[in-house]
Design a protein around this motif. Structure first.
Motif, PDB file in Angstrom:
ATOM      1  N   CYS A   3      49.631  32.991  29.435  1.00  0.00           N
ATOM      2  CA  CYS A   3      49.613  34.430  29.589  1.00  0.00           C
ATOM      3  C   CYS A   3      48.551  34.854  30.586  1.00  0.00           C
ATOM      4  N   ARG A   4      48.795  35.999  31.182  1.00  0.00           N
ATOM      5  CA  ARG A   4      47.920  36.493  32.233  1.00  0.00           C
ATOM      6  C   ARG A   4      46.579  36.903  31.691  1.00  0.00           C
ATOM      7  N   PRO A   6      44.254  39.804  31.783  1.00  0.00           N
ATOM      8  CA  PRO A   6      44.331  41.204  32.220  1.00  0.00           C
ATOM      9  C   PRO A   6      43.014  41.711  32.782  1.00  0.00           C
ATOM     10  N   CYS A 118      52.884  29.288  44.267  1.00  0.00           N
ATOM     11  CA  CYS A 118      52.443  30.570  44.777  1.00  0.00           C
ATOM     12  C   CYS A 118      50.937  30.558  44.938  1.00  0.00           C
ATOM     13  N   ARG A 134      44.553  42.393  42.530  1.00  0.00           N
ATOM     14  CA  ARG A 134      45.247  42.087  41.282  1.00  0.00           C
ATOM     15  C   ARG A 134      46.482  42.977  41.150  1.00  0.00           C
ATOM     16  N   GLU A 135      46.305  44.242  41.461  1.00  0.00           N
ATOM     17  CA  GLU A 135      47.445  45.150  41.397  1.00  0.00           C
ATOM     18  C   GLU A 135      48.511  44.748  42.408  1.00  0.00           C
ATOM     19  N   CYS A 137      49.123  41.895  43.446  1.00  0.00           N
ATOM     20  CA  CYS A 137      49.782  40.648  43.046  1.00  0.00           C
ATOM     21  C   CYS A 137      50.960  40.913  42.131  1.00  0.00           C
ATOM     22  N   GLY A 138      50.873  42.014  41.379  1.00  0.00           N
ATOM     23  CA  GLY A 138      51.949  42.295  40.449  1.00  0.00           C
ATOM     24  C   GLY A 138      52.067  41.190  39.428  1.00  0.00           C
ATOM     25  N   GLU A 139      53.252  40.607  39.330  1.00  0.00           N
ATOM     26  CA  GLU A 139      53.500  39.566  38.344  1.00  0.00           C
ATOM     27  C   GLU A 139      52.929  38.210  38.767  1.00  0.00           C
ATOM     28  N   ALA A 140      52.646  38.106  40.072  1.00  0.00           N
ATOM     29  CA  ALA A 140      52.171  36.801  40.546  1.00  0.00           C
ATOM     30  C   ALA A 140      50.765  36.522  40.012  1.00  0.00           C
ATOM     31  N   HIS A 141      50.507  35.234  39.757  1.00  0.00           N
ATOM     32  CA  HIS A 141      49.168  34.847  39.318  1.00  0.00           C
ATOM     33  C   HIS A 141      48.181  34.951  40.474  1.00  0.00           C
ATOM     34  N   ASP A 170      43.363  34.959  37.525  1.00  0.00           N
ATOM     35  CA  ASP A 170      43.921  33.970  36.615  1.00  0.00           C
ATOM     36  C   ASP A 170      43.357  32.595  36.877  1.00  0.00           C
TER      37      ASP A 170
END
Lengths: 273, 829
Positions: A3-4, A6, A118, A134-135, A137-141, A170
């Motif tokens: 999991c990411r 946050p 990635c 981070r924003e 990146c969206g879903e990307a780690h 991450d």
């Protein structure tokens, strides 16, 4: 993937309390190498695990489609099949953690691989900046490169690690691998201790990637035991530990060749990347 | 506790998924071959060859990790001591006369030869003792090599750096089993470098590497008889120590055995150094790097299974970080691996012997039964062998036995404190004083605590760092004398002018010696003609105002507790004066006064102490005539001679005044990146009994070096001629000397000395009296391992600067503390 992270918000109180005693860290770093070693089957098993954590890297100005192709194929089949068969590991799906190439070469890589690693390098330790990345990146780690060689002190390395994690990285990475000071054990100790602290405080596991200057199989084993001792077995997976290296794989394959055959390999015995 | 290798060998696939550790054995075949070459039966090594007399009992040396018998060694007898000592004596004749450079070459050659065999020595050491090969390979043996190199240097420089000193003769070295090879090196290197020869007795459990080293020294060309190794039990060791032709006993081991040796050698004129036990604190402040402190704790208490005299066995944590630190420590403990000493992947090996395991278990179980929390990270241990898990005990306090006594095993007790002051008090709340470590990033705090801890070695942000260039040894009941550094050389030399005392005090009844008060000189008035002193006023003679000599302590004149006085006779037999006859209560009061003054005096700027001592010289000179007059009356020496003694005393005050700010310490050139600083600290409160010869000069020559170096003294002036010292009351008072720095007790020298040496809070006793008194002082000092300096009843020529001043006095007036301060913050760019 796990999991990411946050992020935890910028906690300046925590950061200001950080004190890293460099001489003591250097002493511990020296001991990391001498307190642990693995031999025979253990060594070969550990080396195979190291292979799975390698970010196989080609970041040169003169990269071309052909060498990126070779790199990708090597990443998929990093160890000669006959060697794996004799270790009864042929069906274990051993591949490197990822390949890392310049954005211009990503297309070449994607042609070669169905799933490209990635890799988004960010070289900044400023919280806000990292938050913005981070924003983006969206879903990307997101992996944050600290450029530890430029930070001036180990205390700063620790603080930078914390800020990067608080901002939601991450993975934290020692350096680009192309600097004068890259992945050293003292730097790693400080970064993984920051990761451990962050985990204890927030419950989020952040990954670690040393990069640059890691060339020998022996060093790879030291890196694994450093992670095992300081962070524990949970971190010894490609999700949380990567080694950035370009020539390491060759040496590991040579060691495995020697373990299997009892003979030292010539360069031409092993497929080049 | 991480998993240790089981019996079923896992597959590569299993290891790939579990990433467990496996066995990583060091090859022992060369060590085994060495044992085989000696048919696994070893004798003594005397005069450059193996000596295996018939009819000796044998002792089987075992590998504590496996129980396997490695070899048999012999239990020596008195004849063997005789042979070894006479061989060493004979070798001393030529060895001591070699040019320094030649001795240096021999030591250098040993260093080189040891290096050639270092893996063999490491492997054999681990097999014999049970310690992990990583430690014998990376710590013990490199230190052995370093000691030989460093002392090859001292051998070369002896005549340059140690002028006015000469070798002692035959040194008996008795060493323990925890660092069998390293600690013997700490003895033989300085001994040989200074020109002595050595007879070494290794510990019973661990004899092999000492014998191998003897063989290596022979290979290096060391002349036969210079270094001899004999094996035997404890009683055999005592026989060696008391052999009349042994000039010095160098001992490392338990405080208990140290006491036995102190008593056994009392009154024999042998030099003695004792490096004994400890209960060293690790003090972690809230400003510390806690992760590094945890690693420091690992180095402190789980090094060599905790069987280290300087082990950090008491963890003192500032309250605010205590919980966090314990959490980190427990997490770290779960990663420690215990296993076979030849496994290269373990943190801890085996304990040396079953008895050791039993003692440790008893300590821990007692703590548990008292309600303490005992933490051991769970995990398997090898099925056989003498193993004990790393152990942390919390929930204990200062009254617990496991907090007060040395456990000598992998057991850490943890307590918390609130303020730095409390940390120092807790740190010093032990009868030991060998070492300490403190952890903080706050420099002023670190230095203040380092200076305040009463211990021979203080590590800042580290623990158990050693080097040949820095002395190691204790305060308090951790012993006296230093191993290593220039300060360590003084244990193996005596002043050039002095020959070894061979007193013959006979039996001394330690119970009754000097115990009775007032019996020797009955203070009964009216026996002899008392010279009632008169003065001429105008035409008539009237009695002079009575002058009563009282005691002087705490900065004031005090009546004696017993309210008795003793007569002092002049040279013509008449009673010149009465002085107070002090007793044990006066000793108690004076020592108390001294302790009140000592800390402040020690902290004064050296310049300020010097000013006071010069001021004393000034005030003594003002009374020059008067003091000389009284001296002359007392001793019957001509006035000229008496004046000369006064002048020499003034000169000596100048000499010591000059040394106030010139002997504080040095920077030691160890391998540390940072500074290792030798601080010569005051010893504390020193009891001094002055001789009768040169009553003024000897008094000055003894108190002055003590106080210039920051000590406070309780001094008993010449029993026969105390008056010149009593004239000093006024000198002290007018010279701004703080009250309590010098305390003077008159009375029976032996009676007062007895209570001084028996006082637990007197840190050293200097006794210049009879041979019997000297024997008593040394014997009685054993109780709390006090430092002593006695004259065995032999007078010295106080007028001769070679005998009446100099480095010998400084040696006795100070104790060495080495503070290790690693440095480094700048990183990379």
């Amino acid at each position: 993937m796990s999991c990411r992270n946050p992020g935890s918000g910028l906690n300046l109180g925590w950061i200001s309390r950080i004190a890293v005693n460099q001489p003591a860290v250097l002493r511990r770093a020296e001991q990391i190498e001498s307190r642990r070693t693995v031999k025979k089957d253990w060594q070969v098993a550990w080396l195979l695990r190291a292979v799975t954590c390698i970010d196989l890297t080609a970041l040169s100005g003169d990269d071309t489609p052909s060498n990126v192709h070779r790199l990708c194929f090597k990443a998929k089949r990093p160890i000669r099949d006959d060697l794996l068969r004799s270790l009864k590991m042929a069906d274990s799906g051993i591949a490197t953690g990822a390949v890392c190439v310049y954005p211009a070469r990503v297309k070449d890589a994607v042609h070669a691989l169905k799933d490209a690693g990635c890799h988004i390098p960010v070289a900044s330790e400023l919280y806000e900046e990292i938050r913005m990345f981070r924003e983006a990146c969206g879903e990307a780690h997101m992996k944050t490169i600290l450029g530890t060689g430029e930070l001036g002190s180990l205390t700063n390395v620790y603080k930078a690690s914390l800020v990067a994690m608080m901002a939601g990285s991450d993975f934290i990475k020692t350096s680009t691998g192309k600097e004068s000071v890259n992945a050293t054990y003292p730097v790693a100790l400080v970064m993984v201790r920051a990761i451990r602290d962050y985990y204890w405080k927030t419950g989020f596991k952040v990954g670690f990637k040393p990069a640059g200057g890691i060339r020998s199989a022996k060093e790879a084993l030291v890196w694994l035991s450093l992670i095992k001792e300081e962070l524990g077995d949970d971190w010894l997976t490609p999700h949380l530990f990567r080694v950035g290296a370009s020539t390491l794989l060759g040496d590991i394959e040579r060691q495995i060749y020697h373990h299997v055959t009892g003979r030292y390999a010539a360069h031409h015995d092993l497929p080049m990347a | 506790m991480a998993a240790c290798p089981g019996t079923d060998k896992p597959s590569v696939r299993e290891i790939f998924s579990s990433l467990q550790y496996g066995p990583a054995p060091e090859d022992a075949s060369v060590a085994q071959a060495w044992l085989d070459a000696h048919e696994r039966s070893l004798g003594h090594f005397i005069g450059g060859k193996w000596v295996k007399p018939d009819g000796r009992q044998t002792y089987a040396t075992k590998n504590p990790a496996t129980g396997e018998v490695l070899a048999t060694t012999i239990q020596g007898s008195e004849e063997d001591v005789e042979l070894a000592v006479s061989t060493a004596r004979k070798a001393f004749e030529s060895w001591s006369k070699l040019p320094c450079h030649v001795r240096a070459r021999y030591l250098y050659s040993i260093a080189r030869t040891v290096q050639k065999h270092q893996r063999l020595l490491s492997v054999l050491e681990s097999m014999d003792n049970g310690k992990p090969i990583r430690e014998s390979r990376d710590c013990d043996v490199p230190l052995v090599v370093r000691h030989f190199y460093h002392h090859a240097g001292w051998a070369q420089l002896r005549d340059t750096e140690m002028t006015n000193w000469k070798p002692l003769g035959v040194v008996a070295a008795i060493v323990p089993w925890n660092f069998p090879l390293m600690l013997l090196t700490w003895k033989i290197c300085p001994a040989l470098a200074m020109g002595n020869t050595v007879v070494l007795k290794p510990a019973t459990y661990t004899r092999l590497t000492a014998l191998l080293l003897a063989e290596i020294c022979a290979e290096a060309g060391l002349p036969p008889g210079v270094f001899n190794v004999v094996t035997g039990n404890g009683a055999f060791g005592e026989k060696l120590a008391v052999h009349p032709d042994v000039d010095k006993v160098a001992f490392t081991g338990s405080t208990e055995v140290g006491r036995v040796l102190r008593k056994a050698t009392a009154g024999t004129g042998k030099k003695l150094s004792l490096e004994l036990g400890g209960k060293s604190p690790i003090i972690v402040f809230d400003t510390a790097d806690l992760d590094s402190a945890v690693e420091g704790i690992v180095d402190a208490i789980w090094f060599n299974q905790g069987q280290v005299c300087s082990a950090g066995s008491r963890l003192l944590m500032q309250e605010s970080i205590a919980k966090d630190l314990i959490h980190r420590l427990k997490q770290r403990m779960s990663h420690l691996r215990v296993g076979d000493s030849l496994d290269k992947c373990v943190d801890m090996g085996a304990l040396v012997d079953e008895s050791q395991k039993k003692t440790i278990t008893e300590f821990v179980e007692e703590a548990r039964s008292e309600g303490a929390q005992v933490f051991q990270a769970p995990g398997p241990l090898p099925k056989k062998g003498l193993y004990y898990l790393p152990t942390l005990i919390t929930g204990v306090d200062t009254t617990s036995r496991c907090v007060r006594e040395e456990i000598f095993g992998p057991v850490l007790v943890a307590m918390s404190f609130r303020t730095a002051k409390e940390a120092i008090s807790l740190g010093n709340n032990t009868s030991y004083g060998l070492a300490a470590s403190l952890w903080t990033e706050n420099l002023p705090l670190a230095l203040e605590v380092a200076m305040s801890i009463k211990a021979g070695t203080v590590w800042v942000n580290g623990h158990n760092m050693f080097d040949a260039a820095a002395g190691f040894g204790g305060y308090k009941e951790s012993g006296f004398g230093r191993d290593g550094g220039k300060e360590g050389l003084y244990e193996y030399v005596r002043p050039c002018w002095e020959s070894r005392a061979k007193p013959n005090p006979g039996d001394v009844n330690y119970k009754t010696f000097a115990a009775t008060y007032g019996a020797d000189v009955p203070p009964i008035p009216g026996q002899k003609d008392v010279g009632a002193s008169v003065i001429q006023v105008h035409d008539s003679q009237i009695p002079s105002v009575d002058r009563t000599y009282k005691l002087y302590y705490g900065g004031a004149q005090k009546r004696p507790d017993g309210m008795y006085s003793r007569p002092i006779f002049g040279s013509e037999g008449a009673v010149l004066a009465y002085v107070a006859d002090g007793n044990r209560k006066d000793v108690r009061n004076a020592v108390e006064g001294a302790h009140k003054a000592a800390p402040g005096w020690g902290k004064r700027a050296a310049h300020n102490r010097a000013q006071i001592v010069y001021y004393m010289a000034e005030n003594l000179e003002l009374r020059r005539e008067e003091v000389a007059q009284r001296l002359s009356h007392l001793t019957g020496e001509p006035k000229e001679k008496a004046l000369q003694e006064v002048d020499l005393s003034i000169q000596r005050l100048f000499y010591w005044g000059a040394y106030c700010d010139k002997y504080g310490g040095t920077v030691q050139e160890t391998l540390l990146y940072g500074a290792t600083v030798l601080i010569r600290e005051p010893v504390g409160v020193i009891g001094i009994a002055c001789p009768d010869e040169s009553p003024l000069l000897s008094f000055v020559s003894l108190f002055a070096p003590a106080i210039v170096r920051g000590n406070a003294v309780v001094i008993v002036p010449s029993e026969k001629f105390p008056l010149p010292a009593l004239d000093f009351y006024q000198v002290f008072d007018t010279s701004d000397l703080p009250g309590g720095v010098v305390n003077i007790l008159t009375g029976g020298r032996d009676h007062l000395s007895k209570y001084l040496v028996e006082h637990q809070d007197v840190q050293a006793m200097w006794y210049f009296g009879s041979d019997r008194g000297s024997k008593f002082m040394e014997w009685s000092s054993a109780e709390n391992c006090k430092r002593t300096w006695v004259n065995y009843g032999l007078a010295r020529d106080w007028e001769n600067p070679r005998e009446g001043e100099g480095e010998e006095f400084l040696y006795h007036a100070t104790q060495c503390k080495n503070i290790w301060m690693p440095m480094g913050e700048i990183f990379a760019n």
